[in-house]
Design a protein around this motif. Sequence first.
Motif, PDB file in Angstrom:
ATOM      1  N   ALA A 199       0.449 -20.241   1.912  1.00  0.00           N
ATOM      2  CA  ALA A 199      -0.447 -20.345   3.072  1.00  0.00           C
ATOM      3  C   ALA A 199      -1.201 -21.670   3.071  1.00  0.00           C
ATOM      4  O   ALA A 199      -2.428 -21.725   3.206  1.00  0.00           O
ATOM      5  CB  ALA A 199      -1.417 -19.160   3.121  1.00  0.00           C
ATOM      6  N   TYR A 217      -5.636 -21.854   5.054  1.00  0.00           N
ATOM      7  CA  TYR A 217      -5.030 -20.975   6.054  1.00  0.00           C
ATOM      8  C   TYR A 217      -5.029 -19.525   5.561  1.00  0.00           C
ATOM      9  O   TYR A 217      -4.727 -19.267   4.396  1.00  0.00           O
ATOM     10  CB  TYR A 217      -3.599 -21.414   6.355  1.00  0.00           C
ATOM     11  CG  TYR A 217      -3.512 -22.681   7.159  1.00  0.00           C
ATOM     12  CD1 TYR A 217      -3.471 -22.639   8.544  1.00  0.00           C
ATOM     13  CD2 TYR A 217      -3.488 -23.927   6.535  1.00  0.00           C
ATOM     14  CE1 TYR A 217      -3.395 -23.808   9.288  1.00  0.00           C
ATOM     15  CE2 TYR A 217      -3.416 -25.102   7.265  1.00  0.00           C
ATOM     16  CZ  TYR A 217      -3.371 -25.034   8.647  1.00  0.00           C
ATOM     17  OH  TYR A 217      -3.312 -26.190   9.383  1.00  0.00           O
ATOM     18  N   PRO A 218      -5.329 -18.562   6.426  1.00  0.00           N
ATOM     19  CA  PRO A 218      -5.286 -17.161   6.016  1.00  0.00           C
ATOM     20  C   PRO A 218      -3.874 -16.589   5.961  1.00  0.00           C
ATOM     21  O   PRO A 218      -3.652 -15.532   5.376  1.00  0.00           O
ATOM     22  CB  PRO A 218      -6.110 -16.451   7.092  1.00  0.00           C
ATOM     23  CG  PRO A 218      -5.975 -17.317   8.297  1.00  0.00           C
ATOM     24  CD  PRO A 218      -5.911 -18.732   7.772  1.00  0.00           C
ATOM     25  N   THR A 221       1.909 -20.774   7.498  1.00  0.00           N
ATOM     26  CA  THR A 221       2.166 -21.577   8.687  1.00  0.00           C
ATOM     27  C   THR A 221       3.665 -21.575   8.956  1.00  0.00           C
ATOM     28  O   THR A 221       4.451 -22.014   8.119  1.00  0.00           O
ATOM     29  CB  THR A 221       1.669 -23.019   8.490  1.00  0.00           C
ATOM     30  OG1 THR A 221       0.246 -23.004   8.349  1.00  0.00           O
ATOM     31  CG2 THR A 221       2.059 -23.894   9.670  1.00  0.00           C
ATOM     32  N   SER A 236       0.324 -23.395  13.356  1.00  0.00           N
ATOM     33  CA  SER A 236      -0.038 -21.988  13.396  1.00  0.00           C
ATOM     34  C   SER A 236      -0.581 -21.579  12.025  1.00  0.00           C
ATOM     35  O   SER A 236      -0.715 -22.394  11.118  1.00  0.00           O
ATOM     36  CB  SER A 236       1.183 -21.145  13.761  1.00  0.00           C
ATOM     37  OG  SER A 236       2.137 -21.186  12.706  1.00  0.00           O
ATOM     38  N   GLY A 237      -0.873 -20.268  11.873  1.00  0.00           N
ATOM     39  CA  GLY A 237      -1.280 -19.758  10.577  1.00  0.00           C
ATOM     40  C   GLY A 237      -2.711 -19.300  10.477  1.00  0.00           C
ATOM     41  O   GLY A 237      -3.172 -18.909   9.399  1.00  0.00           O
ATOM     42  N   ALA A 238      -3.441 -19.326  11.591  1.00  0.00           N
ATOM     43  CA  ALA A 238      -4.833 -18.871  11.616  1.00  0.00           C
ATOM     44  C   ALA A 238      -5.115 -18.293  12.994  1.00  0.00           C
ATOM     45  O   ALA A 238      -4.257 -18.314  13.876  1.00  0.00           O
ATOM     46  CB  ALA A 238      -5.787 -20.016  11.298  1.00  0.00           C
ATOM     47  N   GLU A 239      -6.318 -17.788  13.205  1.00  0.00           N
ATOM     48  CA  GLU A 239      -6.697 -17.272  14.521  1.00  0.00           C
ATOM     49  C   GLU A 239      -7.055 -18.397  15.482  1.00  0.00           C
ATOM     50  O   GLU A 239      -7.428 -18.151  16.635  1.00  0.00           O
ATOM     51  CB  GLU A 239      -7.845 -16.279  14.379  1.00  0.00           C
ATOM     52  CG  GLU A 239      -7.408 -14.992  13.684  1.00  0.00           C
ATOM     53  CD  GLU A 239      -8.525 -13.984  13.544  1.00  0.00           C
ATOM     54  OE1 GLU A 239      -9.687 -14.333  13.867  1.00  0.00           O
ATOM     55  OE2 GLU A 239      -8.249 -12.845  13.130  1.00  0.00           O
ATOM     56  N   THR A 242      -4.750 -25.284  14.406  1.00  0.00           N
ATOM     57  CA  THR A 242      -5.324 -26.465  13.773  1.00  0.00           C
ATOM     58  C   THR A 242      -4.546 -27.701  14.212  1.00  0.00           C
ATOM     59  O   THR A 242      -3.312 -27.676  14.283  1.00  0.00           O
ATOM     60  CB  THR A 242      -5.285 -26.349  12.243  1.00  0.00           C
ATOM     61  OG1 THR A 242      -3.954 -26.021  11.824  1.00  0.00           O
ATOM     62  CG2 THR A 242      -6.251 -25.267  11.768  1.00  0.00           C
ATOM     63  N   GLU A 258     -10.007 -27.445  15.730  1.00  0.00           N
ATOM     64  CA  GLU A 258      -9.641 -26.045  15.899  1.00  0.00           C
ATOM     65  C   GLU A 258      -9.598 -25.723  17.379  1.00  0.00           C
ATOM     66  O   GLU A 258     -10.588 -25.922  18.088  1.00  0.00           O
ATOM     67  CB  GLU A 258     -10.628 -25.137  15.160  1.00  0.00           C
ATOM     68  CG  GLU A 258     -10.604 -25.370  13.649  1.00  0.00           C
ATOM     69  CD  GLU A 258     -11.505 -24.405  12.899  1.00  0.00           C
ATOM     70  OE1 GLU A 258     -12.304 -23.697  13.546  1.00  0.00           O
ATOM     71  OE2 GLU A 258     -11.390 -24.342  11.655  1.00  0.00           O
ATOM     72  N   LEU A 265      -3.574 -13.722  14.889  1.00  0.00           N
ATOM     73  CA  LEU A 265      -3.056 -14.981  14.368  1.00  0.00           C
ATOM     74  C   LEU A 265      -2.213 -15.717  15.406  1.00  0.00           C
ATOM     75  O   LEU A 265      -1.412 -15.110  16.118  1.00  0.00           O
ATOM     76  CB  LEU A 265      -2.199 -14.731  13.131  1.00  0.00           C
ATOM     77  CG  LEU A 265      -2.901 -14.310  11.847  1.00  0.00           C
ATOM     78  CD1 LEU A 265      -1.867 -13.951  10.795  1.00  0.00           C
ATOM     79  CD2 LEU A 265      -3.810 -15.420  11.331  1.00  0.00           C
TER      80      LEU A 265
END
Length: 339
Positions: A199, A217-218, A221, A236-239, A242, A258, A265
């Motif tokens: 992540a 990242y939570p 990606t 991608s990879g978060a709410e 980025t 952001e 997500l």
Amino acid sequence: MSEAALAVPVRRWRLDAAVTGIAAVGDRIAVAAGDGALRWFDPAALPKATPAAVPVHDGAILNLAAGAGQAVTGGDDGWIAAIRPGEEPRRLLKVARGWVNHLAADRDSGRIAACAARTVHVLNPDGQERLRLDDHPSTVAAVALTKGGRRVAAAHYGGATVWSAERAGTAKRYDWKGSHLAASFSPDGRFLLTAMQEAALHGWRLADAHDIRMSGYPAKTKSLSWSADGRWLCCSGAEVVTAWDFTGDGPMGRPPRELCPGETLAVIVACHPAHALMAAGFEDGAVRVGQIEDGGEAELPPAGDDETPVSALAWAADGTTLFAGTEGGAIAVYDLARK
């Protein structure tokens, strides 16, 4: 751009299989699906009935890329194929083992790169195999080509390997511990970026192999897209989406912008072909568009009616129409010129 929902005309279709890829090929849009068929859309001729399915693979289409005037596909049947609008598909090469993990195509040279197991195959536009590259420490998860198709990168465990895509030669290994699952060259060819199992993103400035670390990242990606001017890498990879600034020596020491916060997500991103504008698809089927420079954003109508994740996203060549597909088989077409 307003932060409220954008009232744009949207047309929807439903397939009996998941949408696995969307790509702009000239003035047409190619839509790949889990039923092994490709469908061509003509944005200028919409609305109309769902285009006829053109069978390409015996099994799901796993990968789709836009080459020089043709769509290039990789299937779980092990074949790499190519198809032009209005023509029958051509099977180019069958990999020795398993399925096609990933492929990339260059619109300028028409060169194609595809990976299966530990091998990278480099093909000419006509499908002739140019190079077969086997010296990788593990399964190759993803490939990338520089603009112009002169170099090819293979992402694998422990880093990435960069080869000449024109002739057999010595490889350059870029090391970073962990599994690297996606790869992308910056449009100017100065940087190579990978997405990792851990992540995080990692990158290298190719001139001196300087490491670029991008973490926090939570989730993994899975989607990387460069802005039209090559300045921003949207991920991608978060709410949120980025956007990393690659001017100068790259993004080290600078936090990303952001964009387009969602309820779930962001799983796929696609930058506009001409402007500093990006679109994002989310796990709940939401689709949002955002302006990278000033942060303006808007929500579009959802891609489908079942809240399944957006699985594919692409702009038409003229940038006025956005296509989205979902894991549930929905296809949504947004006419942004008529918002």
